[in-house]
Design an enzyme around this catalytic site. Structure first.
Site, PDB file in Angstrom:
ATOM      1  N   HIS A  76       2.308  -3.827   6.564  1.00  0.00           N
ATOM      2  CA  HIS A  76       1.385  -2.700   6.360  1.00  0.00           C
ATOM      3  C   HIS A  76       1.475  -1.726   7.534  1.00  0.00           C
ATOM      4  O   HIS A  76       2.144  -1.956   8.520  1.00  0.00           O
ATOM      5  CB  HIS A  76      -0.062  -3.206   6.340  1.00  0.00           C
ATOM      6  N   GLU A 136       0.414  -5.056  10.768  1.00  0.00           N
ATOM      7  CA  GLU A 136       0.082  -3.622  10.723  1.00  0.00           C
ATOM      8  C   GLU A 136       0.938  -2.914  11.766  1.00  0.00           C
ATOM      9  O   GLU A 136       0.781  -3.144  12.965  1.00  0.00           O
ATOM     10  CB  GLU A 136      -1.398  -3.411  11.055  1.00  0.00           C
ATOM     11  N   TYR A 176      -1.770   1.175   9.308  1.00  0.00           N
ATOM     12  CA  TYR A 176      -1.379   1.253  10.686  1.00  0.00           C
ATOM     13  C   TYR A 176      -2.460   0.551  11.508  1.00  0.00           C
ATOM     14  O   TYR A 176      -3.483   0.150  10.946  1.00  0.00           O
ATOM     15  CB  TYR A 176      -1.268   2.734  11.153  1.00  0.00           C
ATOM     16  N   ARG A 211      -3.286   4.874  -2.141  1.00  0.00           N
ATOM     17  CA  ARG A 211      -3.167   3.525  -1.576  1.00  0.00           C
ATOM     18  C   ARG A 211      -2.859   2.449  -2.638  1.00  0.00           C
ATOM     19  O   ARG A 211      -2.057   1.551  -2.427  1.00  0.00           O
ATOM     20  CB  ARG A 211      -4.490   3.188  -0.897  1.00  0.00           C
ATOM     21  N   HIS A 271       0.854  -1.180   0.000  1.00  0.00           N
ATOM     22  CA  HIS A 271       0.000   0.000   0.000  1.00  0.00           C
ATOM     23  C   HIS A 271       0.894   1.236   0.000  1.00  0.00           C
ATOM     24  O   HIS A 271       1.731   1.401   0.893  1.00  0.00           O
ATOM     25  CB  HIS A 271      -0.945  -0.014   1.203  1.00  0.00           C
ATOM     26  N   ASN A 282      -3.782  -5.576  -2.451  1.00  0.00           N
ATOM     27  CA  ASN A 282      -4.111  -6.513  -1.365  1.00  0.00           C
ATOM     28  C   ASN A 282      -5.563  -7.016  -1.437  1.00  0.00           C
ATOM     29  O   ASN A 282      -6.127  -7.463  -0.444  1.00  0.00           O
ATOM     30  CB  ASN A 282      -3.825  -5.899   0.004  1.00  0.00           C
TER      31      ASN A 282
END
Ligand code: 0X9
Ligand code: ZN
Length: 423
Positions: A301, A382, A303, A234, A176, A249
């Protein structure tokens, strides 16, 4: 890659006379997108039906989900739309433009490598230099294939062993575009392994028994675009109508288009025209399949501070749920021990449904077709934070975020080497 406009040229001239370093950085960072009409709202008690409506509506950019609360980037116009749906939202950031501007201020100060973010070309040079410095343990492949716009997608292999059939751990980063910390932390881990081989017993022992594969850029075009045009982009940069970009994704060949993705090209989760329709997905999937035996794989990734295991498309447990859960929980403990940051370990679908993700594909029959008796343990990780800065994580958090990942990565590899997942 970066086009210099008339205004930027004037700024450069001014800077030349002023002799100020900060100006040089500000002149090369060329964001075109203005976020003047946008806010981030936090909506509470969102029902399943309401969530479904939000996640499929173009112009809704979901940033964070926790229980029944979601944070969404929207225009003021869409704040009204949410209100009309009967969704209760409060303003979390009243100006996305200010948030981005604050982030850009931090970019202007020249720092050490891991104290700032870097552009695609500079990161490529950095990896090439590392590979030349650590020739004994690094094999650098300049390109596993080209992106949609023709950028190279390199691979970095790191091992201290020369054995032909060594087990592998696969990490892919920056899928991303706007999640800059994912690429930065991958770089941090690469550098840590290289600097510590031969100096730290744990690292040396591990690298003598495993090979790490890093793909630093799954989405190089999107990443370049976040520097040149739109910091909050993104998807990849496939040109489309009426909107550009495919969410990589959602484009992997595992239960593709079975929920939690969109057929609308304007959606942030547009899954493309078919599984592996995108060159970036094809390149990474082909590379993964051609490298056996991979015991574990992480798609990095940001967050939200999460460690997500299969599946995203069904609430059924994966056959190896107990083992996958234990590894996720173990990583969370090790992360917490470094700086006290809590990462939730859970199944992907526990966050929200998704299909066609890299994580579920890593664990799939398709990905493991050449993997002998073994099945790769697939995770989505994340990174920081939980919403204070979100995708605009200040560069002074790269090092602490990298530091807390190191023991988790060591644990991940050691645990899978000791007890690999069998098919
Ligand atoms: O939506 C994604 O692709 C990932 N989150 S992000 O904010 N980095 O875009 C998470 C995918 C995790 N999988 C599931 N939720 N099932
Ligand atoms: Zn992501």
């Amino acid at each position: 890659m970066m086009r210099t406009t008339l205004v930027e040229t004037l700024v450069l001239f001014l800077c030349f006379f002023l002799g100020a370093l900060v100006c040089i950085t500000s002149a090369t960072y060329g964001r075109k997108q203005n976020y003047g009409d946008q806010v981030v709202v936090r909506c509470s008690n969102v029902s399943r039906v309401q969530y479904q409506a939000i996640s499929t509506q173009p112009g809704m950019d979901i940033w964070y989900i926790s229980n029944n609360n979601i944070d969404v980037r929207v225009s003021w116009e869409n704040v009204m739309w949410l209100r009309q749906l009967g969704i209760h939202c409060t303003i979390l950031h009243d100006s996305v433009e200010q948030l981005v501007k604050q982030f850009e201020k931090d970019l202007m100060v020249k720092q050490e490598w891991f104290e700032e973010y870097h552009e695609y070309d500079d990161i490529i040079k950095w990896y090439e230099e590392l590979a030349n410095r650590y020739t004994d343990i690094v094999t650098y492949y300049p390109s596993i294939g080209k992106s949609y716009e023709g950028r190279d997608m390199p691979a970095v292999h790191i091992t201290g062993s020369t054995a032909p059939n060594i087990f592998k751990i696969y990490f892919q980063c920056q899928i991303h575009a706007r999640e800059w910390i994912s690429g930065a932390v991958c770089g941090y881990i690469v550098n840590y392994l290289l600097e510590n081989y031969g100096n730290n017993d744990d690292v040396t022992k591990l690298l003598d028994s495993v090979e790490f594969i890093f793909i630093p850029f799954v989405n190089p075009d999107g990443y370049a675009y976040t520097w040149s045009n739109d910091r909050l982009w993104r998807k990849n940069r496939r040109s489309g109508s009426p909107c550009d970009g495919v969410d990589l994704n959602r484009n992997y060949d595992e239960h593709w288009s079975e929920g939690g993705s969109s057929s609308n090209p304007c959606s942030e989760t547009y899954h493309g025209t078919g599984p592996e329709s995108e060159p970036e997905t094809q390149n990474t999937a082909n590379y993964f399949r051609s490298n056996d035996v991979i015991l574990g794989a992480i798609d990095w990734h940001s967050y939200s501070q999460l460690i997500l295991r299969p599946y995203g498309w069904t609430s059924e447990d994966a056959p190896d749920e107990a083992q996958l859960k234990a590894i996720g929980d173990g990583m969370s403990d090790r992360i917490f021990a470094v700086h006290g940051k809590y990462y939730t370990s859970q199944k992907g679908i526990g966050l929200y449904p998704t299909s066609g993700t890299a994580r579920d594909w890593f664990y799939s029959d398709n990905a493991n077709v050449n993997n002998g008796d073994y099945r790769s343990a697939g995770y989505t990780l994340e990174l920081r934070d939980t919403g204070q800065y979100g995708f605009l994580l200040p560069p002074d958090q790269i090092i602490p975020n990298g530091e807390e990942m190191v023991p988790a990565v060591m644990y991940f590899a050691n645990t899978l080497l000791e007890d690999p997942i069998k098919k």
